[in-house]
Scaffold this active site. Structure first.
Site, PDB file in Angstrom:
ATOM      1  N   ASP A  35      -3.929  11.676  -0.875  1.00 15.05           N
ATOM      2  CA  ASP A  35      -3.775  10.761   0.247  1.00 15.05           C
ATOM      3  C   ASP A  35      -2.335  10.266   0.269  1.00 15.05           C
ATOM      4  O   ASP A  35      -1.470  10.867   0.882  1.00 15.05           O
ATOM      5  CB  ASP A  35      -4.773   9.608   0.136  1.00 15.05           C
ATOM      6  CG  ASP A  35      -4.767   8.687   1.347  1.00 15.05           C
ATOM      7  OD1 ASP A  35      -3.767   8.669   2.084  1.00 15.05           O
ATOM      8  OD2 ASP A  35      -5.753   7.963   1.563  1.00 15.05           O
TER       9      ASP A  35
ATOM     10  N   LYS B  67      -2.916  10.266   6.760  1.00 15.32           N
ATOM     11  CA  LYS B  67      -2.630   9.176   7.685  1.00 15.32           C
ATOM     12  C   LYS B  67      -1.681   9.671   8.777  1.00 15.32           C
ATOM     13  O   LYS B  67      -0.604  10.200   8.493  1.00 15.32           O
ATOM     14  CB  LYS B  67      -2.002   7.995   6.947  1.00 15.32           C
ATOM     15  CG  LYS B  67      -2.842   7.453   5.789  1.00 15.32           C
ATOM     16  CD  LYS B  67      -4.133   6.818   6.290  1.00 15.32           C
ATOM     17  CE  LYS B  67      -4.894   6.125   5.174  1.00 15.32           C
ATOM     18  NZ  LYS B  67      -5.450   7.046   4.162  1.00 15.32           N
TER      19      LYS B  67
ATOM     20  N   ALA C  61      -3.747   3.906   8.426  1.00 10.97           N
ATOM     21  CA  ALA C  61      -3.927   2.802   7.495  1.00 10.97           C
ATOM     22  C   ALA C  61      -4.681   1.649   8.142  1.00 10.97           C
ATOM     23  O   ALA C  61      -5.570   1.048   7.534  1.00 10.97           O
ATOM     24  CB  ALA C  61      -2.562   2.339   6.985  1.00 10.97           C
TER      25      ALA C  61
ATOM     26  N   ASP D 184     -12.159   6.793  -4.076  1.00 13.86           N
ATOM     27  CA  ASP D 184     -10.737   6.658  -3.762  1.00 13.86           C
ATOM     28  C   ASP D 184     -10.057   5.628  -4.653  1.00 13.86           C
ATOM     29  O   ASP D 184     -10.356   4.436  -4.586  1.00 13.86           O
ATOM     30  CB  ASP D 184     -10.591   6.250  -2.291  1.00 13.86           C
ATOM     31  CG  ASP D 184      -9.147   6.215  -1.833  1.00 13.86           C
ATOM     32  OD1 ASP D 184      -8.266   6.646  -2.600  1.00 13.86           O
ATOM     33  OD2 ASP D 184      -8.900   5.763  -0.698  1.00 13.86           O
TER      34      ASP D 184
ATOM     35  N   TYR E  52       0.825  -1.207   0.000  1.00  9.21           N
ATOM     36  CA  TYR E  52       0.000   0.000   0.000  1.00  9.21           C
ATOM     37  C   TYR E  52       0.862   1.261   0.000  1.00  9.21           C
ATOM     38  O   TYR E  52       0.563   2.249  -0.674  1.00  9.21           O
ATOM     39  CB  TYR E  52      -0.934  -0.014   1.213  1.00  9.21           C
ATOM     40  CG  TYR E  52      -1.622   1.298   1.476  1.00  9.21           C
ATOM     41  CD1 TYR E  52      -2.636   1.753   0.635  1.00  9.21           C
ATOM     42  CD2 TYR E  52      -1.256   2.097   2.557  1.00  9.21           C
ATOM     43  CE1 TYR E  52      -3.263   2.969   0.865  1.00  9.21           C
ATOM     44  CE2 TYR E  52      -1.877   3.307   2.796  1.00  9.21           C
ATOM     45  CZ  TYR E  52      -2.876   3.738   1.949  1.00  9.21           C
ATOM     46  OH  TYR E  52      -3.491   4.937   2.185  1.00  9.21           O
TER      47      TYR E  52
ATOM     48  N   GLN F  13     -16.655   6.577   1.602  1.00 11.33           N
ATOM     49  CA  GLN F  13     -15.537   6.509   0.670  1.00 11.33           C
ATOM     50  C   GLN F  13     -15.684   5.222  -0.138  1.00 11.33           C
ATOM     51  O   GLN F  13     -15.725   4.129   0.429  1.00 11.33           O
ATOM     52  CB  GLN F  13     -14.209   6.509   1.424  1.00 11.33           C
ATOM     53  CG  GLN F  13     -12.988   6.556   0.513  1.00 11.33           C
ATOM     54  CD  GLN F  13     -11.720   6.303   1.298  1.00 11.33           C
ATOM     55  OE1 GLN F  13     -11.447   5.181   1.695  1.00 11.33           O
ATOM     56  NE2 GLN F  13     -10.945   7.363   1.529  1.00 11.33           N
TER      57      GLN F  13
ATOM     58  N   TRP G 265     -11.352   7.947  10.099  1.00 11.53           N
ATOM     59  CA  TRP G 265     -11.548   6.539   9.744  1.00 11.53           C
ATOM     60  C   TRP G 265     -10.736   5.690  10.702  1.00 11.53           C
ATOM     61  O   TRP G 265      -9.547   5.944  10.924  1.00 11.53           O
ATOM     62  CB  TRP G 265     -11.098   6.255   8.314  1.00 11.53           C
ATOM     63  CG  TRP G 265     -11.387   4.837   7.893  1.00 11.53           C
ATOM     64  CD1 TRP G 265     -12.526   4.385   7.300  1.00 11.53           C
ATOM     65  CD2 TRP G 265     -10.538   3.692   8.045  1.00 11.53           C
ATOM     66  NE1 TRP G 265     -12.444   3.021   7.081  1.00 11.53           N
ATOM     67  CE2 TRP G 265     -11.235   2.578   7.532  1.00 11.53           C
ATOM     68  CE3 TRP G 265      -9.261   3.497   8.577  1.00 11.53           C
ATOM     69  CZ2 TRP G 265     -10.695   1.285   7.526  1.00 11.53           C
ATOM     70  CZ3 TRP G 265      -8.719   2.221   8.580  1.00 11.53           C
ATOM     71  CH2 TRP G 265      -9.430   1.136   8.054  1.00 11.53           C
TER      72      TRP G 265
ATOM     73  N   GLU H 113     -10.282  10.996  -4.730  1.00  8.60           N
ATOM     74  CA  GLU H 113      -9.149  10.894  -3.810  1.00  8.60           C
ATOM     75  C   GLU H 113      -8.024  10.053  -4.405  1.00  8.60           C
ATOM     76  O   GLU H 113      -8.252   8.917  -4.811  1.00  8.60           O
ATOM     77  CB  GLU H 113      -9.612  10.297  -2.478  1.00  8.60           C
ATOM     78  CG  GLU H 113      -8.523  10.257  -1.426  1.00  8.60           C
ATOM     79  CD  GLU H 113      -9.051   9.938  -0.036  1.00  8.60           C
ATOM     80  OE1 GLU H 113      -8.284   9.381   0.762  1.00  8.60           O
ATOM     81  OE2 GLU H 113     -10.227  10.240   0.247  1.00  8.60           O
TER      82      GLU H 113
ATOM     83  N   LYS I 285     -14.135   2.681  -2.685  1.00  7.70           N
ATOM     84  CA  LYS I 285     -12.855   2.257  -3.245  1.00  7.70           C
ATOM     85  C   LYS I 285     -13.034   1.829  -4.701  1.00  7.70           C
ATOM     86  O   LYS I 285     -13.995   1.133  -5.050  1.00  7.70           O
ATOM     87  CB  LYS I 285     -12.284   1.088  -2.444  1.00  7.70           C
ATOM     88  CG  LYS I 285     -11.960   1.413  -1.000  1.00  7.70           C
ATOM     89  CD  LYS I 285     -10.758   2.329  -0.885  1.00  7.70           C
ATOM     90  CE  LYS I 285     -10.318   2.473   0.562  1.00  7.70           C
ATOM     91  NZ  LYS I 285      -9.167   3.392   0.695  1.00  7.70           N
TER      92      LYS I 285
END
Length: 369
Positions: free
Chosen positions: A242, A266, A295, A194, A56, A162, A321, A219, A164
């Site tokens: 992000d 994050k 994360a 995102d 990631y 959000q 989140w 995003e 994905k």
């Protein structure tokens, strides 16, 4: 006060009702790294860092523990009540590795709050909201299923969703966004789409062009800041950064050059609560909305995100989140972070307000004194 001991723990976090899927990976279980700092007074503070696997972002569990082992001997004797000085000391011991430094930073703030008898949010400038908005990230799935989940989460009270996307034909992503909007239109729920760095600029442009009537923010659609800058003036939607928001220098550049309309930030990526508070203030100076996330991780990292989230100006707060819905076993049964009605209550106790059950973690994988 001085740091007398540092203990590092490794703890497995299976994904409840897994897997959790994003464009770059499918996750069934993650290993989090916890840090316990003990001062010469006997007070202890806890920190945590938990990368979502090794793909990631440029961070991983073994890397966090190696970085902590590199820094920890040089932190014995440091004053945990001086987080800025502590950060500079860490920078003098190791270049980069913000995500590992964040665990030390969070633990120091937890200890400092306990020492002064105040909450971490108070140390970060003061509380703007005792009940902090959260948001729900759907993961990647089939359009009808994601639309069903979106409607369900709106009904639960989440003020923001959000969705994905990425890692598949963009036509499916477009269909997903449209079906979600059909289900939540008129509810007032804010929507983010995102890409997690996964879209070529061609697909990001097409997604925006084919959904002009749907009010979402896009995003981190593309992999690099340069790619995002190239499409910035050609999309129909606002763009949030992000993964490209790697440090405060990049944040200042992006804000100053108008490369984005907000951030999904994050906490561990930027280096901890000390850095996150500076980020918050930069965003407020430029009226840039942002979230306060991490994360992954358990109650420690969730509490840290909630404390900094509680200090954000409400009109700029895109929510906190946390991974709590995906984690079966809390660290603190009584005070652990919970999402209720799409919001999180700020913990009441001093420091982070979390007292973890240390028996869950087993013996430390490394100790320094």
């Amino acid at each position: 006060m001085k740091i007398a001991e540092i203990h590092v723990y490794a703890h497995d976090l299976p994904v409840k009702d897994g897997p959790y899927t994003i464009a770059s990976s499918t996750v069934w279980s993650l290993q989090t790294t916890l840090v316990k700092i003990v001062a010469d007074s006997g007070l202890a503070g806890w920190g945590e860092t938990c990368p979502v696997g090794p793909t990631y972002a440029p961070s991983h569990a073994l890397g966090a523990r190696a970085a902590l082992a590199e820094m920890a001997p040089g932190l014995i004797g440091a004053n945990p009540l001086q987080p800025l000085v502590l950060r500079r000391r860490m920078d003098g011991l190791l270049c980069g590795h913000n995500y590992a430094k964040a665990a030390i930073d969070i633990a120091a703030y937890d200890l400092m709050g306990k020492h002064y008898g105040v909450r971490v949010a108070d140390l970060l400038g003061g509380v703007a909201a005792e009940r902090v908005p959260s948001y729900y990230a759907t993961g990647i799935g089939q359009p009808d299923e994601i639309a069903r989940i979106a409607a369900e989460k709106v009904a639960e009270g989440f003020p923001r969703l959000q969705i994905k996307i990425g890692g598949r034909p963009v036509e499916i992503d477009i269909e997903t966004v449209r079906k979600v909007w059909e289900r939540i239109r008129g509810t007032g729920t804010r929507l983010a789409v995102d890409g997690n760095r996964s879209l070529p600029s061609r697909d990001a442009l097409r997604l925006s062009r084919e959904c002009p009537e749907i009010p979402f923010v896009l995003e981190q659609p593309c992999n690099t800041l340069e790619e995002i800058a190239a499409i910035r003036g050609r999309v129909q939607h606002g763009i949030y950064l992000d993964e490209s928001g790697e440090d405060l220098s990049t944040v200042i550049r992006a804000a100053g050059q108008g490369l984005c309309d907000g951030f999904g930030m994050k906490l561990t990526r930027i280096g901890g609560l000390q850095q996150m508070a500076a980020f918050r203030d930069i965003c407020e100076a430029r009226a840039l909305p942002h979230s306060c996330d991490d994360a992954w991780g358990g109650d420690i990292i969730a509490a840290a995100c909630t404390h900094i989230g509680a200090t954000v100006q409400p009109r700029l707060n895109e929510g906190v989140w946390v991974a709590q819905p995906y984690i079966a076993q809390p660290y603190d049964e009584e005070n652990g972070i919970r999402i209720a009605g799409g919001h999180i209550d700020l913990p009441k106790g001093p420091g982070l307000g979390i007292t973890p059950d240390e028996s869950l973690f087993g013996p430390p994988v490394a100790s320094f004194s």
